[in-house]
Design an enzyme around this catalytic site. Sequence first.
Site, PDB file in Angstrom:
ATOM      1  N   ASP A 135       0.843  -1.188   0.000  1.00  0.00           N
ATOM      2  CA  ASP A 135       0.000   0.000   0.000  1.00  0.00           C
ATOM      3  C   ASP A 135       0.880   1.241   0.000  1.00  0.00           C
ATOM      4  OD1 ASP A 135      -2.424  -1.419   0.083  1.00  0.00           O
ATOM      5  OD2 ASP A 135      -2.394  -1.522   2.264  1.00  0.00           O
ATOM      6  N   ASP A 192      -7.374  -0.965  -4.389  1.00  0.00           N
ATOM      7  CA  ASP A 192      -8.481  -0.562  -3.515  1.00  0.00           C
ATOM      8  C   ASP A 192      -9.373   0.476  -4.193  1.00  0.00           C
ATOM      9  OD1 ASP A 192      -7.286  -2.203  -1.574  1.00  0.00           O
ATOM     10  OD2 ASP A 192      -6.177  -0.525  -0.709  1.00  0.00           O
TER      11      ASP A 192
END
Length: 155
Positions: free
Chosen positions: A96, A110
């Site tokens: 991430d 996401d």
Amino acid sequence: MALGQLSEEQRIPLIGDLLGLQLAFNPGTIMSLGSNSTWVFTVIGIAAAIVLFYAAWRATSMAWAIAIGFVWGGAVGNLIDRLFAPPGFGHGHVTDFLAYGNLFIGNLADIFIGIGVGLGILQMLRSHRSQLRSRGLTPDLGHADSSTMLGKRES
């Protein structure tokens, strides 16, 4: 690129404190929920990728295929990390790098999942509205004539 240019300790602000770049390795789901069950998310990711691919293939409209395709793309993106990223096959941590204030750090996968879900919700609302209209339960405002719009009724 994120691995070579970003750090886990330092955030690079993009939009003040609202959005920035910071490296994180997530073994769980959003906000690291379920971080001790990475292998479960790998299995779920494999099943989701298969089911979503089939659903997109069988979609009844291009709008549904696009919505499902976004979710599928996000699921596959995260699945690739789960399969091949450290610490090992099937237990990999998702990389991430998009820091949303102090809430959480996510990635492009996401965002794709969010877009797909949003498009799917819009498509469901559109379909529901169309069904109501076909049953005569709601006025078709897109085809109203001037007398209807002015509140006049025919006698």
